[in-house]
Design an enzyme around this catalytic site. Structure first.
Site, PDB file in Angstrom:
ATOM      1  N   GLY A  76       0.929  -1.271  -0.003  1.00  0.00           N
ATOM      2  CA  GLY A  76       0.016  -0.068  -0.075  1.00  0.00           C
ATOM      3  C   GLY A  76       0.880   1.336  -0.059  1.00  0.00           C
ATOM      4  O   GLY A  76       2.109   1.168   0.375  1.00  0.00           O
ATOM      5  N   GLY A 124       0.998  -5.393   0.449  1.00  0.00           N
ATOM      6  CA  GLY A 124      -0.320  -5.374  -0.192  1.00  0.00           C
ATOM      7  C   GLY A 124      -0.085  -6.187  -1.484  1.00  0.00           C
ATOM      8  O   GLY A 124      -0.926  -6.640  -2.289  1.00  0.00           O
ATOM      9  N   GLU A 150       6.012  -5.387   7.665  1.00  0.00           N
ATOM     10  CA  GLU A 150       5.386  -4.352   8.392  1.00  0.00           C
ATOM     11  C   GLU A 150       5.725  -3.931   9.710  1.00  0.00           C
ATOM     12  O   GLU A 150       5.737  -2.896  10.401  1.00  0.00           O
ATOM     13  CB  GLU A 150       3.650  -4.832   8.450  1.00  0.00           C
ATOM     14  CG  GLU A 150       2.984  -4.566   7.152  1.00  0.00           C
ATOM     15  CD  GLU A 150       3.272  -5.779   6.322  1.00  0.00           C
ATOM     16  OE1 GLU A 150       2.619  -5.723   5.097  1.00  0.00           O
ATOM     17  OE2 GLU A 150       3.950  -6.826   6.477  1.00  0.00           O
ATOM     18  N   ASP A 158      -0.907  -7.373   7.418  1.00  0.00           N
ATOM     19  CA  ASP A 158      -2.373  -7.309   6.988  1.00  0.00           C
ATOM     20  C   ASP A 158      -2.689  -8.002   5.645  1.00  0.00           C
ATOM     21  O   ASP A 158      -2.057  -8.881   5.354  1.00  0.00           O
ATOM     22  CB  ASP A 158      -2.923  -5.940   7.065  1.00  0.00           C
ATOM     23  CG  ASP A 158      -2.544  -5.036   6.102  1.00  0.00           C
ATOM     24  OD1 ASP A 158      -1.209  -5.132   5.660  1.00  0.00           O
ATOM     25  OD2 ASP A 158      -2.917  -3.950   5.724  1.00  0.00           O
TER      26      ASP A 158
END
Length: 370
Positions: A76, A124, A150, A158
């Site tokens: 992301g 992502g 992350e 995520d």
């Protein structure tokens, strides 16, 4: 018949050739980091193709600075996350809700879905790589650099990372989630995160074969790629140590075991963990342990609540994630001020808050996932 569509900013190129849908992520200067517009284009395209009789297979790749391939997706857009969190931009809420919905759509996609994981595949990018569904064919190369990094920015893996990392063999998922270690093609296959390997110079021809051959070409490519050899393995050599240390019940025990060991790998791994957000290490370990007993939809609902907590400002206006992004990507001082600043100082109540959903079940933004 051949058609090409682009979103308004041309960050996603969508083509239909024969009976194959082709997607090229086209934001090379940002290593194809996902924006909200890109997520929306991908979702709308896949929803269309899932139902369209004219399409029998889909392939997705990234555009590199020198042309197709060489970079898949770096995750992301963390600069947007930081700006949105600081300014109170509500689009950050839309981004994660829609991105996680896309992740679930990709995992449940009913047709062959081929992912060319050349170059950077992180965060992502892993979320749109199929999650190992029966219909996905995840192709790594000698240039693949895969990670869920992350914890380095005070976040957690995520996009369903809790679900797919928890299903890696042994304690590899805990190791990859906590350290954010970057792995190559053979390690990705060893961890169950890639289905096959292609040579870099074979990628253009494979793309053309898929464009021309649809589902039949996918089946042939799957057989070839599953048998291909790859180099650069390191996880297999460290598996015994990884499983012994990272299966321990909590983060202090894991770090203690690594620091008590006498080999270079253990010392290096312990030093890496000491640099990560102490709070998020505890959160991530709990995330994976919970996700082992969840469906992907359940895990994504859990992660949606977790990511809301990550961008909330706590005592003194502090957010681990905002601080981590600041240190890595905004000020670039690489000196995050983690709170708490030591693994041993993390209180269980701080961890528990991440798993306390901000919404009742009937109002959860991902309540419709099955």
């Amino acid at each position: 018949m051949e058609t090409t569509r682009m979103n308004p900013s041309t960050d996603v190129i969508v083509e239909e050739r024969g009976r194959t849908g082709l997607i090229t992520l086209n934001r090379p200067r940002a290593l194809n980091a996902l924006s909200l517009d890109m997520v929306r284009t991908l979702t709308a395209t896949l929803l269309d193709w899932a139902q369209a009789e004219r399409i029998e297979a889909v392939a997705i790749r990234g555009m590199g600075k020198d042309g197709p391939f060489s970079a898949f997706c770096a995750g992301g857009d963390i600069r947007f996350f930081h700006q949105a969190a600081v300014s109170g931009d509500a689009r950050i809420e839309d981004f994660f809700t829609e991105e996680y919905t896309l992740n679930h759509l990709v995992h449940r996609f009913p047709k062959p879905y081929v992912v060319f994981m050349d170059g950077i595949v992180m965060g992502g990018g892993m979320g749109i790589a199929g999650h190992g569904s029966a219909q996905a064919l995840r192709l790594a190369t000698s240039s693949t650099r895969m990670a869920m990094p992350e914890t380095n920015i005070g976040l957690f893996p995520d996009v369903g990372g809790g679900w797919f990392l928890a299903r890696c063999p042994g304690a590899l998922g805990e190791y990859l989630a906590l350290t954010g270690e970057v792995i190559g093609a053979e390690d990705a296959r060893h961890a169950g995160l890639a289905d096959g390997v292609l040579a870099v110079d074979a990628l253009p021809a494979a793309w053309e074969r898929l464009a021309e051959g649809g589902a039949a070409a996918v089946a042939a490519l799957r057989g070839e790629a599953s048998q291909a050899a790859a180099t650069g393995a390191s996880l297999a050599a460290s598996r015994a140590s990884i499983d012994r240390c990272f299966s321990l019940p909590d983060v202090p025990a894991i770090v203690g075991a690594l620091e008590a060991a006498e080999d270079d790998w253990a010392r290096k791994t312990a030093a890496t963990l000491r640099k990560r957000s102490p709070l998020m290490l505890h959160v991530v370990l709990e995330q994976l342990r919970r996700a082992r007993g969840m469906s992907l939809a359940e895990d994504l609902r859990m992660e949606r609540g977790m990511v809301r907590r990550c961008f909330e400002r706590g005592d003194g206006g502090h957010s681990e994630t905002v601080e981590g992004i600041r240190a890595l990507a905004i000020d670039k001082d690489h000196a995050p001020r983690w709170q708490p600043d030591r693994i041993e100082a993390v209180d269980a109540a701080l961890v528990a808050r991440f798993f306390d959903s901000p919404w009742p079940a009937h109002a959860h933004p991902l309540r419709g996932l099955d």
